[in-house]
Every structure is written in structure tokens, then in C-alpha cells.
Design an enzyme around this catalytic site. Structure first.
Site, PDB file in Angstrom:
ATOM      1  N   SER A  45      -9.659  -0.298   5.657  1.00  0.00           N
ATOM      2  CA  SER A  45     -10.717   0.719   5.674  1.00  0.00           C
ATOM      3  C   SER A  45     -12.102   0.203   6.062  1.00  0.00           C
ATOM      4  O   SER A  45     -13.035   1.002   6.197  1.00  0.00           O
ATOM      5  CB  SER A  45     -10.802   1.418   4.310  1.00  0.00           C
ATOM      6  OG  SER A  45     -11.165   0.517   3.296  1.00  0.00           O
ATOM      7  N   LYS A 103     -15.916   5.049  -3.351  1.00  0.00           N
ATOM      8  CA  LYS A 103     -16.658   4.286  -2.347  1.00  0.00           C
ATOM      9  C   LYS A 103     -18.085   4.809  -2.183  1.00  0.00           C
ATOM     10  O   LYS A 103     -19.022   4.030  -1.988  1.00  0.00           O
ATOM     11  CB  LYS A 103     -15.908   4.316  -1.007  1.00  0.00           C
ATOM     12  CG  LYS A 103     -14.630   3.484  -1.054  1.00  0.00           C
ATOM     13  CD  LYS A 103     -13.842   3.548   0.240  1.00  0.00           C
ATOM     14  CE  LYS A 103     -12.601   2.646   0.141  1.00  0.00           C
ATOM     15  NZ  LYS A 103     -11.777   2.689   1.351  1.00  0.00           N
TER      16      LYS A 103
END
Length: 348
Positions: A242, A287
Site C-alpha cells: 500500500s 491510516k
């Protein structure tokens, strides 16, 4: 003490004991929380996250931060019920079934190994995407990653072999090799032109029938890139794909004059393809929390994560929709110039 009082006392003790035992009972869930945030144009342990040698680099400032998700639990270290309950009550934490992170078909060690491989591939793809964006030529080679024991390729090709051609046709990518093999009938010979160390060899392998009748030879391949200079990426104990977008932006920033960030603290996430397409990721809520805690004011969000991100975005964090690396380079240029018309995540 009366019999009634004694009965109540014993009953209360049993309830308490059962409650303690129940709270300490191991449960098949995993707690996801905001993980470390690293500036891709900064340093980790006094070493640059992105080091480029053999090519001119330029000074950078601000931050282009990758964000991560930390997890607690798993098959080998399950959390207790109390930990899960605390997680369910914390808006910055997600508690998910164990199978979400550790599928029953794979061991915890296999999952960790896959995350490590995905991170390595992500770094290669990020470098390829950055060079594609900057129109810097590079080449691609298909290499053998492993062979399946007992299958025709076992003992014929070796790990690390570079496949140059198949049946006389130049190899362009992994799919081309796979499709060429599948077009043959089981039992047919297929010739691989490979480079092994300093030698070039022609290796003949007999095909066989695999799952669902597909023709195969029993080897796993991966695309490897040959870049005109060295790009090294080091972020410590971080896995998964990611961080690709942020690696690419960091590389672009270092290879071009001026500051891509304009001195701002920018964070983001997203997988990246060699062509520069940004893909969705997991753990977007955690996140974003990590990005806000690290001081970011702008968060680059994969387009396919926008709907989820809008529901959980911390106050003061501007969500910018990311679809391609080129778009993000252009967007950061606009942001640096003070423009406000940026691609944004909007309610669908």
C-alpha cells in the site's frame, strides 16, 4: 452468616470468577490500529528512506509520508476478550475476524512472507512508475521465482533464470509466457531461452495438465526491472503493497528540481502499477488517523477508498482523490501554487 447470605456470596464470587475467566478468554479476532508513519523523502534510523545512486538528485522539503496499520492478535498470539471489547469501544481502532488478515488456507508465517514479497514488488513497481512518469527508459525481464516439485519445470529451470524467449518469441511479460504455455496441448514440448548467470541456455520442458485442465509447466514467475541507476528503499519492518504511491512520489521529488510538496506535510496511501495507476488498500480509517497524528494536512486517497474515507476522515485532513501518479504530481504542483480546485473525494 446466614445460609442465604452465604449463597449470595458464593454466587457473587462465581459470577466474578466467570467474568474474569471470560475476559481473559482468547478470541479469534485481530485489532487494527494506526501504525507508524514514515516520510519517504526523509530518513529512518539516520538513513534515507529512498536512496538514489548513479543519477543526479535534488533537495526536498516537507513530507510525503506513507501510513501503516498495526495489528494485534493472530493465530499464534490471539487477543483476549477484554482487548477486543476495548477495541470495539475505540473509534480509531477496528476489530476484525482473524480470517480477514490470516486466511485459514495460509499460516501466519506465510502471510508475513507474502507481505514482505508484496512490499518488495511495491518498491519495484513504484520505481518503474516514477521512471515512466519522468520518461526515463528502463527494461523488464521475467524471472523464475520457484518451481513446483514433481512438475515438468522442476529440475529444468532454476530460481533466478531470466526468460528471454519462449518457442522463439521474445518474452514481454509474465502473462505472455503463461498464455503461450496455456495455448499448447498437455504433453507438448515448449522451449525456453533463458539466461542463467553468465550463460544463455535453451531449456525444453514438456507441458502437463494442471488445475481445471489448464496446460502448465509448474513454475512461478515474476517481472523484474532493470533500471539505469540504483534506487534503494528502506522503511524497516513494514510490509504489504500500500505504500507504492508514496514511494513513487518520493522518487519523482528526488529526481526533479524544486520541491514537490512546497514544504507541506502530505500523507497518502495506495498501491501502484508500473504504468502509474493507483489501487485501493485496506485500513483506510486507521491510516488517516496516523496521518493526522503525524501532522499531515492533505491525504492522498485511492479513488476506490474515497467513500469509506469520507465516513471516517479526521477533522482538518483534506482528502484528495488519487487515480494515477501523473494526476498526483500535477495535483501537488497545483497545491504548491495555492490553487484550490483539486480532485477531491466526494459523496457518491
Amino acid at each position: 452468616m446466614s445460609r442465604r447470605a452465604l449463597t449470595l456470596l458464593v454466587a457473587g464470587f462465581m459470577v466474578l470468577a466467570l467474568g474474569v475467566v471470560g475476559a481473559l478468554m482468547k478470541v479469534p479476532y485481530v485489532v487494527l490500529s494506526p501504525g507508524p508513519t514514515e516520510n519517504t523523502i526523509g530518513e529512518v534510523d539516520k538513513k534515507p528512506v529512498i536512496a538514489i545512486t548513479g543519477r543526479q538528485v535534488y533537495p526536498t522539503d516537507g513530507a510525503l509520508s506513507l501510513v501503516t496499520v498495526a495489528y494485534q492478535g493472530g493465530p499464534s498470539s490471539r487477543i483476549d476478550l477484554m482487548t477486543a471489547l476495548r477495541g470495539w469501544l475505540d473509534p480509531n481502532v477496528a476489530v476484525v475476524p482473524e480470517e480477514t488478515i490470516f486466511p485459514k488456507s495460509r499460516t501466519a508465517k506465510q502471510v508475513e512472507e507474502e507481505n514482505t514479497v508484496e512490499m518488495a514488488n511495491s518498491q519495484d513497481n513504484a520505481t518503474a512508475a516514477a521512471l515512466t512518469e519522468l520518461k526515463i527508459p528502463y527494461s523488464t525481464v521475467v524471472t523464475v521465482l520457484s518451481t513446483e516439485k514433481g512438475k515438468p519445470a522442476d529440475g529444468k529451470v532454476q530460481k533466478g533464470d531470466e526468460i528471454n524467449a519462449i518457442d522463439g518469441k521474445k518474452v514481454t511479460d509474465v502473462d505472455m509466457v503463461r498464455e503461450t504455455v496455456r495455448a499448447l496441448k498437455p504433453g507438448a514440448d515448449v522451449v525456453f531461452d533463458v539466461t542463467r548467470g553468465e550463460k544463455k541456455l535453451d531449456v525444453t520442458v514438456k507441458t502437463t495438465s494442471g488445475d481445471k485442465g489448464a496446460t502448465m509447466v509448474g513454475m512461478t514467475m515474476q517481472a523484474k526491472y532493470k533500471f539505469p541507476f540504483k534506487v534503494s528503499i528502506s522503511v524497516g519492518d513494514v510490509g504489504g503493497p500500500s505504500a507504492g504511491l508514496m514511494f513513487s512520489l518520493g522518487i519523482v521529488d528526488k529526481l526533479t528540481p524544486g520541491s514537490l510538496t512546497g514544504g507541506k506535510s502530505i500523507a497518502g496511501t495506495g498501491t501502484i502499477t508500473p504504468e502509474g495507476e493507483v489501487g485501493a488498500i485496506g485500513g483506510i480509517a486507521q491510516k488517516m488517523v496516523g496521518a493526522k497524528k503525524a501532522g499531515a494536512t492533505v491525504f492522498l486517497t485511492p479513488a476506490d477508498n474515497c467513500a469509506e474515507a469520507l465516513k471516517a476522515a479526521p477533522d482538518g485532513l483534506r482528502l484528495v482523490k488519487a487515480e494515477t501518479l501523473h494526476d498526483m504530481v500535477t495535483t501537488l504542483d497545483s497545491l504548491r501554487q495555492g490553487k484550490t480546485d483539486l480532485p477531491a473525494c466526494t459523496p457518491s
